[in-house]
Design an enzyme around this catalytic site. Structure first.
Site: not given
Length: 396
Positions: A63-64, A140, A142, A174, A199, A203
């Site tokens: 992830d980030d 992914k 965002d 997202s 998404r 979150d």
């Protein structure tokens, strides 16, 4: 032109760093928890050695917070943090692939990622190409630091660019989460054309309260959201919390059951080395996973609520003559009054109408075959507070 990549025909399963490890970048203070090559190598190995890969979990997703604060001066390429990923991402991708897993990576359709690292905007083609060079299998994307009004064009464009590389990459979007937050209605027809999963909402946080809010969001909005899920394109209620701090044993069973009813991606975010055996059993429960991964890909719904017991139901295989589906049915307690709660339904009330009846088994209890029930029969279950009972009704 849709995202015709042939991927995610069942909801993706794997492990992602965000919920548990967030943006920990201080490897001196937290050597075992910081976002680093070591963390992902270790979790790839654990996924295989602890039996998760055999149960279907296949993606290891960064992830980030994996990036340097700036792009490469000369090439403008993204650069993995040189201290924490000293070898770049290719050797890590190789390790993940060599043990039979797939490699996922986070980015952001904006000027910056949510944690302030460089985003893809203005470099979309370069970044898509870079991901392919890094042997990425899952992206992914965002939506921090982006114009919400640009997302309906920008997200599909990045999906096209990923596709154009020739490397198959699952594409997790997202954009609806940001639109819904801003009071805009997402275009689900476009979403399912251009993304493998998306998404929808907030979150998840490490608490039952967060799980319950997501359940309520999906329950209240199911009429407009549920029809758009299916093979290759899934609604994503966010990560599995099991194995962390916030959920009890019963609450862990609850999240796993409801997520499988919702045909949710099963993406764990936990410290796999610290998951207790009884929680690991839930995460690796093959019968529950089979519900989530059912080939029909029909997302389940919250069909009724009685005395604070919610009934969530999903049509699954096998399908018998007269197009009668089998069903997975979860009875989720929103009660907190201390004792297990006994509740009675007829199968007809639950929407189960197959005249020949159903063979019923308890998905959380291997020994529990309950026998044959017909639509007029009563079905009795007893649900622990904040817990769940979960059954498969196999159509006869």
């Amino acid at each position: 032109m849709g995202l015709d990549n042939g991927l995610a025909l069942t909801p993706p399963m794997g492990w992602m760093s965000w919920e548990r490890f967030r943006c920990l970048t201080d490897c001196e203070l937290y050597p075992n928890e910081c976002i680093s090559e070591q963390l992902f190598r270790r979790h790839a190995d654990l996924l295989v050695n602890e039996g998760y890969a055999d149960a279907g979990y296949e993606y290891i997703i960064i992830d980030d917070c994996w990036l340097e604060k700036d792009r490469d001066n000369k090439t403008q390429k993204l650069v993995a943090d040189k201290k924490r990923f000293p070898n770049g991402l290719n050797p890590l991708a190789d390790h993940i692939h060599n043990i039979g897993l797939k490699f996922g990576l986070y980015q952001d359709y904006g000027t910056n990622t949510c944690a302030g690292f460089p985003g893809v905007i203005k470099h979309m083609q370069l970044d898509a190409k870079t991901f392919a060079e890094w042997d990425v299998d899952y992206v992914k994307l965002d939506g921090c630091y982006a114009n919400i009004s640009d997302m309906a064009v920008g997200y599909p464009e990045f999906g096209r660019l990923l596709n154009a590389t020739g490397r198959p990459m699952v594409y997790s979007c997202s954009w609806p989460a940001y639109q819904e937050d801003a009071g805009e209605m997402p275009d689900y027809t476009s979403l399912k054309q251009h993304c493998n999963l998306w998404r929808n909402w907030d979150d998840i946080d490490d608490s039952l309260e967060s799980v319950a809010q997501i359940m309520d969001y999906f329950g209240k909005n199911q009429d407009r959201i549920q029809p758009h899920a299916g093979p290759g394109h899934w609604n994503d209620p966010d990560m599995l919390l099991l194995g962390n701090y916030g959920l009890s044993y019963d609450q862990s069973k609850l999240q796993m059951a409801i997520w499988s009813i919702m045909a949710a991606p099963l993406i764990m975010s936990n410290d796999l080395a610290a998951v207790r055996p009884e929680i690991k059993d839930i995460l690796q429960n093959r019968k529950v996973i089979a519900v989530d991964q059912d080939v029909l890909g029909i997302q389940g719904r919250r069909v009724l609520s009685k005395n604070q017991i919610e009934v969530w139901s999903r049509p699954i295989t096998p399908v018998v003559s007269n197009n009668q589906h089998s069903y997975a049915v979860a009875f989720a307690s929103r009660r907190s009054d201390g004792a297990p709660y006994r509740i009675v339904f007829t199968l007809k009330e639950l929407g189960l109408h197959n005249a020949a009846g159903y063979n019923v088994e308890d998905l959380y209890d291997d020994k529990s075959k309950l026998g044959i029930f017909r639509p007029a029969n009563q079905f009795i279950t007893r649900v622990n507070p904040n817990g769940v009972t979960f059954y498969k009704f196999t159509a006869l």
